[in-house]
Design a protein around this motif. Structure first.
Motif, mmCIF file in Angstrom:
data_model
loop_
_atom_site.group_PDB
_atom_site.id
_atom_site.type_symbol
_atom_site.label_atom_id
_atom_site.label_comp_id
_atom_site.label_asym_id
_atom_site.label_seq_id
_atom_site.Cartn_x
_atom_site.Cartn_y
_atom_site.Cartn_z
ATOM 1 N N GLU A 80 54.779 39.357 -8.355
ATOM 2 C CA GLU A 80 53.530 38.587 -8.444
ATOM 3 C C GLU A 80 52.747 39.073 -9.656
ATOM 4 O OE1 GLU A 80 51.312 38.620 -4.753
ATOM 5 O OE2 GLU A 80 49.394 38.327 -5.765
ATOM 6 N N PHE A 151 51.035 43.314 -12.681
ATOM 7 C CA PHE A 151 52.207 42.815 -11.942
ATOM 8 C C PHE A 151 52.330 43.648 -10.672
ATOM 9 C CE2 PHE A 151 53.436 42.199 -16.417
ATOM 10 C CZ PHE A 151 53.874 40.877 -16.417
ATOM 11 N N TRP A 152 52.848 43.034 -9.628
ATOM 12 C CA TRP A 152 53.118 43.757 -8.375
ATOM 13 C C TRP A 152 54.481 43.351 -7.863
ATOM 14 C CZ3 TRP A 152 48.673 41.089 -9.532
ATOM 15 C CH2 TRP A 152 47.571 41.892 -9.834
ATOM 16 N N LYS A 153 55.278 44.374 -7.500
ATOM 17 C CA LYS A 153 56.624 44.111 -6.983
ATOM 18 C C LYS A 153 56.634 44.191 -5.464
ATOM 19 C CE LYS A 153 59.094 46.269 -10.816
ATOM 20 N NZ LYS A 153 59.156 47.656 -11.317
ATOM 21 N N PHE B 7 44.782 40.112 -5.058
ATOM 22 C CA PHE B 7 46.214 40.023 -5.367
ATOM 23 C C PHE B 7 47.056 40.964 -4.500
ATOM 24 C CE2 PHE B 7 44.291 38.355 -9.219
ATOM 25 C CZ PHE B 7 45.075 37.235 -9.440
ATOM 26 N N ALA B 8 48.332 40.576 -4.382
ATOM 27 C CA ALA B 8 49.387 41.400 -3.786
ATOM 28 C C ALA B 8 49.024 41.870 -2.378
ATOM 29 C CB ALA B 8 49.734 42.559 -4.723
ATOM 30 N N ARG B 11 45.654 40.768 -1.049
ATOM 31 C CA ARG B 11 45.608 39.346 -0.679
ATOM 32 C C ARG B 11 46.189 39.146 0.725
ATOM 33 N NH1 ARG B 11 49.751 36.421 -1.119
ATOM 34 N NH2 ARG B 11 50.647 37.697 -2.754
ATOM 35 N N PRO B 78 47.060 49.289 -7.198
ATOM 36 C CA PRO B 78 47.659 49.785 -8.440
ATOM 37 C C PRO B 78 48.876 48.938 -8.826
ATOM 38 C CG PRO B 78 47.146 51.610 -6.985
ATOM 39 C CD PRO B 78 46.878 50.362 -6.206
ATOM 40 N N VAL B 79 49.038 48.692 -10.124
ATOM 41 C CA VAL B 79 50.076 47.764 -10.585
ATOM 42 C C VAL B 79 51.453 48.428 -10.550
ATOM 43 C CG1 VAL B 79 48.401 46.545 -12.009
ATOM 44 C CG2 VAL B 79 49.803 48.364 -13.028
ATOM 45 N N THR B 80 52.487 47.606 -10.417
ATOM 46 C CA THR B 80 53.858 48.133 -10.293
ATOM 47 C C THR B 80 54.863 47.291 -11.076
ATOM 48 O OG1 THR B 80 54.106 46.866 -8.230
ATOM 49 C CG2 THR B 80 53.475 49.165 -8.012
ATOM 50 N N GLY B 81 54.448 46.814 -12.254
ATOM 51 C CA GLY B 81 55.367 45.997 -13.045
ATOM 52 C C GLY B 81 56.350 46.825 -13.843
ATOM 53 N N GLY B 82 57.068 46.158 -14.714
ATOM 54 C CA GLY B 82 58.010 46.823 -15.619
ATOM 55 C C GLY B 82 59.380 47.010 -15.026
#
Lengths: 178, 82
Positions: A80, A151-153, B7-8, B11, B78-82
């Motif tokens: 997301e 981004f969130w996984k 978000f995430a 949400r 906290p974000v977890t992209g990449g």
């Protein structure tokens, strides 16, 4: 020679997309852009990072026990993001990287939506005159992308889903740039 | 009006992705979060959690940032992209 902010924007290309990407095609596309701009003479190094969906995300205890009949294995990730912010936050990271290592081109692709184990998630392609700045800027962009791009996984297992927690090791990775 | 986004995990916990709020005065992100907690109940305390990130008009801000009419405020883990 460092360029002005307006000029820098032409050296940065960020895409947020659901579709698969082809790293080889991206390299060729950037080479064509640089040749068309007459900047190919400064292209001495290309550093490419591609991140894939790893299959070893462990299921948390509550998910593991909610269905004890089957061993949980990761099927994929549902990613997301915050569409209004994602692109600008990555571009900002790329501009910061440029101020440290004035490069020739920076290409970033980050995928969103459902991705199966083994699929590519993220690409950072850094083109510069020399390898040291290509490696450094590529790593810098990835380190900041992981800790500041929205981004969130969510890990999708055979039985159930869980949000992936942020890792302190990712936050610690930023220390080397301070 | 202020547009508030979640978000995430947040949400899902709150059961809402977006809401609008009357906001004619000038006050902080913290005041806005406390207002939402007062309206929403205990489960909304997560907005005040230390690791909850707040973005104002798509830039990450601290809790003392002043919110103005027309702003977009987003709360997320906290974000977890990449």
């Amino acid at each position: 020679m460092a360029k002005s902010l307006n000029d820098i924007n032409g050296l940065i290309q960020v895409s947020i997309q659901a579709q698969h990407f082809d790293a080889g095609a991206e390299i060729k596309a950037i080479e064509s852009i640089l040749v068309a701009k007459g900047g190919a003479a400064n292209m001495g190094a290309q550093a490419l990072f591609v991140g894939l969906v790893r299959g070893d995300e462990p299921a948390k205890a509550e998910l593991a026990t909610s269905n004890s009949s089957a061993k949980q294995s990761l099927q994929g990730l549902d990613i997301e993001h915050y569409p209004a912010m994602t692109q600008s936050s990555i571009e900002s990271i790329c501009r910061d990287a440029y101020s440290r290592w004035p490069y020739e081109f920076c290409r970033v692709i980050h995928r969103v939506g459902y991705l199966s184990v083994g699929e590519p998630i993220v690409l950072v392609l850094l083109v510069s005159s020399h390898r040291k700045e290509a490696f450094a800027a590529c790593e810098y962009v990835m380190d900041y992308l992981k800790t500041s791009a929205p981004f969130w996984k969510k890990a999708v297992f055979t039985h159930g889903e869980q949000w992936v927690d942020a890792k302190t090791s990712d936050a610690d990775a930023l220390n080397k740039w301070s | 009006m202020v547009k508030v986004l979640f978000f995430a995990r947040l949400r899902e916990q709150l059961g809402v992705a977006e809401q609008t709020l009357e906001w004619s005065h000038s006050d902080t992100v913290l005041a806005l979060a406390e207002h939402l907690v007062a309206e929403g109940g205990d489960s909304w305390q997560v907005l005040l959690a230390e690791d909850t990130v707040v973005a104002q008009n798509q830039c990450v801000v601290q809790r003392d940032s002043l919110v103005s009419d027309g702003d977009e405020i987003a709360f997320f883990p906290p974000v977890t992209g990449g």
